[in-house]
Write an enzyme that holds these catalytic residues in place. Sequence first.
Site, mmCIF file in Angstrom:
data_model
loop_
_atom_site.group_PDB
_atom_site.id
_atom_site.type_symbol
_atom_site.label_atom_id
_atom_site.label_comp_id
_atom_site.label_asym_id
_atom_site.label_seq_id
_atom_site.Cartn_x
_atom_site.Cartn_y
_atom_site.Cartn_z
ATOM 1 N N SER A 253 0.823 -1.198 0.000
ATOM 2 C CA SER A 253 0.000 0.000 0.000
ATOM 3 C C SER A 253 0.853 1.243 0.000
ATOM 4 C CB SER A 253 -0.909 0.016 1.217
ATOM 5 O OG SER A 253 -0.178 0.461 2.341
ATOM 6 N N LYS A 254 0.192 2.340 -0.186
ATOM 7 C CA LYS A 254 0.903 3.610 -0.226
ATOM 8 C C LYS A 254 1.678 3.825 1.059
ATOM 9 C CE LYS A 254 -2.624 5.564 -3.179
ATOM 10 N NZ LYS A 254 -3.890 6.265 -3.189
ATOM 11 N N ARG A 255 1.081 3.376 2.156
ATOM 12 C CA ARG A 255 1.754 3.578 3.440
ATOM 13 C C ARG A 255 2.983 2.683 3.551
ATOM 14 N NH1 ARG A 255 -4.176 2.814 4.195
ATOM 15 N NH2 ARG A 255 -4.842 4.926 3.808
#
Length: 487
Positions: A253-255
Amino acid sequence: MTDRMIKTRFAPSPTGILHIGNLRSALYEYLIAKSKGGAFILRIEDTDRERYVEGAVEVIYSTLEACGLQHDEGPDIGGPHGPYIQSERLALYQAYAEELVSRGLAYPCFCPPQKSELTSEEGEAEAFGYDRRCRALDPHEARERRAAGEASAIRQKMPLEGETSFTDQVYGTITVQNKELEDQILLKSDGYPTYNFANVIDDHLMEITHIVRGSEYLSSTPKYCQLYQALGWEIPEFVHLPLILGEDGRKLSKRHGSTSFHDLIQEGYLPEAIVNMIAFLGWAPGEETREIFSLKELESLFHIEGINKAPAVFSYDKLNWMNEQYIRALPFEAWRGRVKEAADSAFGGRPYDLDMLARVLQPRVTKLSDIPGMIRFLTDRLPLSRELFHNKRARLDADRAAFVLESLYPRLRGLSDWTETGLLETLEKAGLELDLKKGLLMGALRAGLAAQQVTPGGAVETAIILGRSESLERLEIALSFLNEDKT
RNA sequence: GGCCCGAUGGUCAAGGGGUCAAGACAUCGCCCUUUCACGGCGAAGACACGGGUUCGAUUCCCGUUCGGGUCACCA
């Protein structure tokens, strides 16, 4: 479902980067539509004003274009159901929300926002949803409070009993108890719709037939079904895609990481290789065992039944391999252009044989960003060492190399035809006259020219790329090094 | 924790009640070769576990375990 033309949409939010998970969704959305002669549309979901990033929409356009995912409707090209940017459709959502309120299917909520607490402690996360407090409010009183200017969100009334089920094309029929469904926010207190709401409205209005998205939306899909029902709309087909995980097994994910399309391009991967790679993450064609396919081929090959349920781990090893396949398949002209980009600056204006360089590099490069490192020995005179001239197979050592280069140097110096044939002829002749094996000559020459044991291409190719004068100079340096250091 | 979903080699995966359980990446070996690479050939490596159903389950059902997702006025 029906004979209607299939229509899918890619609905990213402009947060700056296009994660490969999102790109994979876009790819599948495109393929599902195109494999059936349908339409693929682009919609920008910019309802989160806090996360909006300037220029992010351009990133989306350029990425789709680089990947060949041409949309049929979208903000930049228009279409019959515009606007295609949600922030330009606010009045629409508000009207539908008010309609639901007036029909008693939704209600204003005056409670303070309870945004997710990222600091929630493990183990004690007793997250129970909204307690439906404002649902019991008297509608007249609520209306007055709103009229007085009190901030409120609009929530949908979920049925308190019974169950909701839907059939996903990948995961099959899924049923949940209605009491599990939260009274979802439709409109935030700032007047913007939530994703949940805007998505349903737009998908219906834009006549999307297949909602294709990551399986992280699977568990909120029943809520969307309730919305469709409240609005009296036909529920579209759902196609949820298995998640892409990182090599640590966590959701990519982006995180988590920097695994965006942009980053991969920066790393030197070709868009075609990336597309091919992600096409096979969670999908396989079936009996066909080939894995290299162009987008056009995928368009005719793709089918929803081939989509997997289990999450897939993204493998850089495999991406590397795919990228190699695409680099090797590149037309030479195109490949030479790529090499030129990397090599021109490295050579800093000095002449070099680009054709030869591109030729030796094409079967050896894994990703574009490898090129500078691979050609450094051509632009920089690396330090010499006696060990460089050792080669067991050719029975070469530093002393023999000194002898070989000593004999070779004048012959090469006298050679005006500095080409593959010219060089090979000279070397072969020298080999015969001096009774030296080819491996010995080549090994000594390569080390002398490159100051490196491993080179893309052999000694002759290296000499050609370097050119006559640089080659001769390097040989002089190598000779004096070998003689000087001789004991 | 509740709810939802999933499970074939290290990874991507085909398959599906009876198979020596495909193929690809990575790994290892051999060959080719002026090194490496490329290429060719080959090897090792898997149906999570326990119950059923069945003449027979990796395949169907149930449970367990493990993994993932989700429980926001983010999408």
